[in-house]
Enzyme design. Structure first.
Site, PDB file in Angstrom:
ATOM      1  N   ALA A 118       0.670  -1.123   0.057  1.00 27.38           N
ATOM      2  CA  ALA A 118       0.017  -0.193   0.202  1.00 27.38           C
ATOM      3  C   ALA A 118       0.741   1.134   0.023  1.00 27.38           C
ATOM      4  O   ALA A 118       0.383   2.364   0.011  1.00 27.38           O
ATOM      5  CB  ALA A 118      -0.796  -0.036   1.245  1.00 27.38           C
ATOM      6  N   ASN A 184       1.657  -3.114   8.265  1.00 27.59           N
ATOM      7  CA  ASN A 184       2.438  -3.731   6.749  1.00 27.59           C
ATOM      8  C   ASN A 184       3.288  -2.868   6.458  1.00 27.59           C
ATOM      9  O   ASN A 184       4.549  -3.067   5.950  1.00 27.59           O
ATOM     10  CB  ASN A 184       1.487  -4.632   5.988  1.00 27.59           C
ATOM     11  CG  ASN A 184       0.911  -5.836   6.586  1.00 27.59           C
ATOM     12  OD1 ASN A 184       1.900  -6.700   6.878  1.00 27.59           O
ATOM     13  ND2 ASN A 184      -0.099  -5.937   6.484  1.00 27.59           N
ATOM     14  N   HIS A 214      -0.895   7.614   3.769  1.00 29.93           N
ATOM     15  CA  HIS A 214       0.430   7.197   4.127  1.00 29.93           C
ATOM     16  C   HIS A 214       1.412   8.318   3.701  1.00 29.93           C
ATOM     17  O   HIS A 214       1.317   8.592   2.493  1.00 29.93           O
ATOM     18  CB  HIS A 214       0.969   5.837   3.660  1.00 29.93           C
ATOM     19  CG  HIS A 214      -0.058   4.765   4.126  1.00 29.93           C
ATOM     20  ND1 HIS A 214      -0.214   4.320   5.557  1.00 29.93           N
ATOM     21  CD2 HIS A 214      -0.681   3.712   3.451  1.00 29.93           C
ATOM     22  CE1 HIS A 214      -0.871   3.371   5.524  1.00 29.93           C
ATOM     23  NE2 HIS A 214      -1.267   2.986   4.268  1.00 29.93           N
TER      24      HIS A 214
HETATM   25  N1  NAD Z   1       1.979  -5.021   2.294  1.00 36.97           N
HETATM   26  C1  NAD Z   1       0.809  -4.094   2.398  1.00 36.97           C
HETATM   27  O1  NAD Z   1       1.013  -3.095   2.208  1.00 36.97           O
HETATM   28  C2  NAD Z   1      -0.561  -4.919   2.805  1.00 36.97           C
HETATM   29  C3  NAD Z   1      -1.532  -4.341   2.647  1.00 36.97           C
HETATM   30  C4  NAD Z   1      -2.820  -4.831   2.872  1.00 36.97           C
HETATM   31  C5  NAD Z   1      -2.917  -6.095   3.482  1.00 36.97           C
HETATM   32  N2  NAD Z   1      -1.882  -6.671   3.711  1.00 36.97           N
HETATM   33  C6  NAD Z   1      -1.536  -7.975   4.055  1.00 36.97           C
HETATM   34  O2  NAD Z   1      -2.410  -8.875   3.140  1.00 36.97           O
HETATM   35  C7  NAD Z   1      -3.189  -9.993   3.892  1.00 36.97           C
HETATM   36  C8  NAD Z   1      -4.318 -10.292   3.166  1.00 36.97           C
HETATM   37  O3  NAD Z   1      -5.319  -9.248   2.986  1.00 36.97           O
HETATM   38  P1  NAD Z   1      -6.876  -9.369   2.577  1.00 36.97           P
HETATM   39  O4  NAD Z   1      -7.543  -8.246   2.407  1.00 36.97           O
HETATM   40  O5  NAD Z   1      -6.949 -10.274   1.316  1.00 36.97           O
HETATM   41  O6  NAD Z   1      -7.418 -10.196   3.668  1.00 36.97           O
HETATM   42  P2  NAD Z   1      -8.642 -11.073   3.843  1.00 36.97           P
HETATM   43  O7  NAD Z   1      -9.070 -11.086   5.177  1.00 36.97           O
HETATM   44  O8  NAD Z   1      -9.797 -10.616   2.728  1.00 36.97           O
HETATM   45  O9  NAD Z   1      -8.265 -12.490   3.330  1.00 36.97           O
HETATM   46  C9  NAD Z   1      -7.227 -13.413   4.065  1.00 36.97           C
HETATM   47  C10 NAD Z   1      -7.376 -14.689   3.529  1.00 36.97           C
HETATM   48  O10 NAD Z   1      -6.366 -15.455   4.264  1.00 36.97           O
HETATM   49  C11 NAD Z   1      -6.798 -16.633   4.658  1.00 36.97           C
HETATM   50  N3  NAD Z   1      -5.913 -16.986   6.017  1.00 36.97           N
HETATM   51  C12 NAD Z   1      -5.641 -16.403   6.964  1.00 36.97           C
HETATM   52  N4  NAD Z   1      -4.805 -17.071   7.686  1.00 36.97           N
HETATM   53  C13 NAD Z   1      -4.406 -18.116   6.882  1.00 36.97           C
HETATM   54  C14 NAD Z   1      -3.546 -19.219   7.086  1.00 36.97           C
HETATM   55  N5  NAD Z   1      -2.678 -19.544   8.221  1.00 36.97           N
HETATM   56  N6  NAD Z   1      -3.274 -20.106   5.772  1.00 36.97           N
HETATM   57  C15 NAD Z   1      -4.326 -20.080   5.169  1.00 36.97           C
HETATM   58  N7  NAD Z   1      -5.158 -19.086   4.594  1.00 36.97           N
HETATM   59  C16 NAD Z   1      -5.192 -18.232   5.748  1.00 36.97           C
HETATM   60  C17 NAD Z   1      -8.066 -16.281   5.273  1.00 36.97           C
HETATM   61  O11 NAD Z   1      -9.075 -17.195   5.542  1.00 36.97           O
HETATM   62  C18 NAD Z   1      -8.843 -15.390   4.201  1.00 36.97           C
HETATM   63  O12 NAD Z   1      -9.360 -16.157   3.046  1.00 36.97           O
HETATM   64  C19 NAD Z   1      -3.668  -9.360   5.295  1.00 36.97           C
HETATM   65  O13 NAD Z   1      -3.581 -10.112   6.381  1.00 36.97           O
HETATM   66  C20 NAD Z   1      -2.365  -8.182   5.380  1.00 36.97           C
HETATM   67  O14 NAD Z   1      -1.265  -8.793   6.451  1.00 36.97           O
HETATM   68  C21 NAD Z   1      -0.678  -6.265   3.344  1.00 36.97           C
END
Ligand code: NAD
Length: 261
Positions: A118, A184, A214
């Protein structure tokens, strides 16, 4: 190129949809999900274990699940010689996990690829680092209600906030460890720039903003830069910036292209 996903949520959906627009060049073959992930967000099947996922023989795995998935699956994926994109970069603020991931990447023919997520300007920040950085600061502002369900609830009455209020000030490691679902970006800035200890982070509950804002400031031998992003939420998850999924799409586009930008 065969892409396997870990996660079946907002980011996985957008990435799978993107792959579907790229025909043979990018093919989302399967996703590893939790038992609660009953219906796939794409046309690919959901599996329940890493061996089942790796049986699809992916060229690259995209983690878009959360910190627990990085802890559970990063090293075994790298040990299988497969490239791994980690979007939950905040997990790498855990020094033991970072050591494990680094060691696994060093002995693997696969690479760990960390998308900008992001945050804007990660390319410039990591380039500036080559000439020496003097300071990197990040200020992340979100509406007060976006901080519900975080430790900020214990220190602030979020419903009563009527002006920009600092809810955390410290280094990137403390930010990522204290606010694992919200920092993150702090971790990504740290990894690209001055590291977890020397990167300064301020988290703000601001009733005047409707998006995730941000502001990244850096100074060093290259000069100085200030970058600000007002990120819209992802269509399927108001807690995730749309830009996070877009940055993975860009990474995959580059993986499958003759020209990289
Ligand atoms: N780097 C960045 O700037 C940034 C920005 C936004 C989100 N993220 C990360 O991306 C991740 C995903 O975001 P999203 O919006 O798709 O979330 P979300 O909640 O919509 O989806 C997460 C998915 O992962 C699954 N999951 C969770 N833990 C798991 C595991 N141990 N094994 C298998 N599946 C698992 C959940 O069941 C769900 O299907 C967030 O948790 C966050 O850590 C990073």
């Amino acid at each position: 190129m065969k892409i396997a996903l870990i996660g079946n949520g907002a980011i996985a959906k957008l990435v799978a949809e993107f792959c579907a627009t790229r025909g043979d060049r990018l093919n989302a073959v399967a996703a590893l999900g939790l038992p609660s992930d009953v219906r796939s967000v794409g046309n690919h099947p959901i599996v329940r274990s890493l061996p089942e996922l790796l049986a699809f023989r992916p060229d690259l795995v995209v983690e878009c699940a959360g910190h627990s998935a990085v802890a559970a699956y990063a090293a075994p994926i790298l040990d299988a010689g497969i490239d791994l994109v980690i979007v939950s970069t905040g997990s790498l603020a855990d020094a033991a996990l970072w050591d494990t991931v680094r060691a696994a990447a060093a002995r693997s023919k696969g690479q760990v690829k960390l998308p900008a997520g992001a945050l804007p300007g990660i390319d410039a920040l990591s380039a500036a680092k080559l000439a020496g950085l003097a300071s990197v600061t990040l200020r992340s502002s979100k509406p007060p209600k976006a901080w519900k369900g975080t430790p900020a609830e214990k220190t602030h009455d979020l419903d009563a906030i009527i002006e920009p209020t600092v809810i955390f000030s410290g280094n990137a490691r403390a930010a990522a460890l204290t606010f694992p679902k919200n920092a993150n970006v702090a971790a990504t800035a740290a990894l690209a720039g001055l590291g977890f200890e020397a990167t300064t982070v301020t988290l703000v509950a601001d009733p005047g903003v409707t998006q995730n804002v941000h502001r990244l400031e850096a100074a060093g031998a290259f000069g100085a830069m200030t970058l600000e992003i007002k990120g819209n939420p992802s269509p399927d998850n108001p807690k995730t910036s749309h830009m996070a999924a877009l940055s993975i799409m860009r990474l995959l586009e580059n993986e499958a292209s003759a020209i990289i930008i």
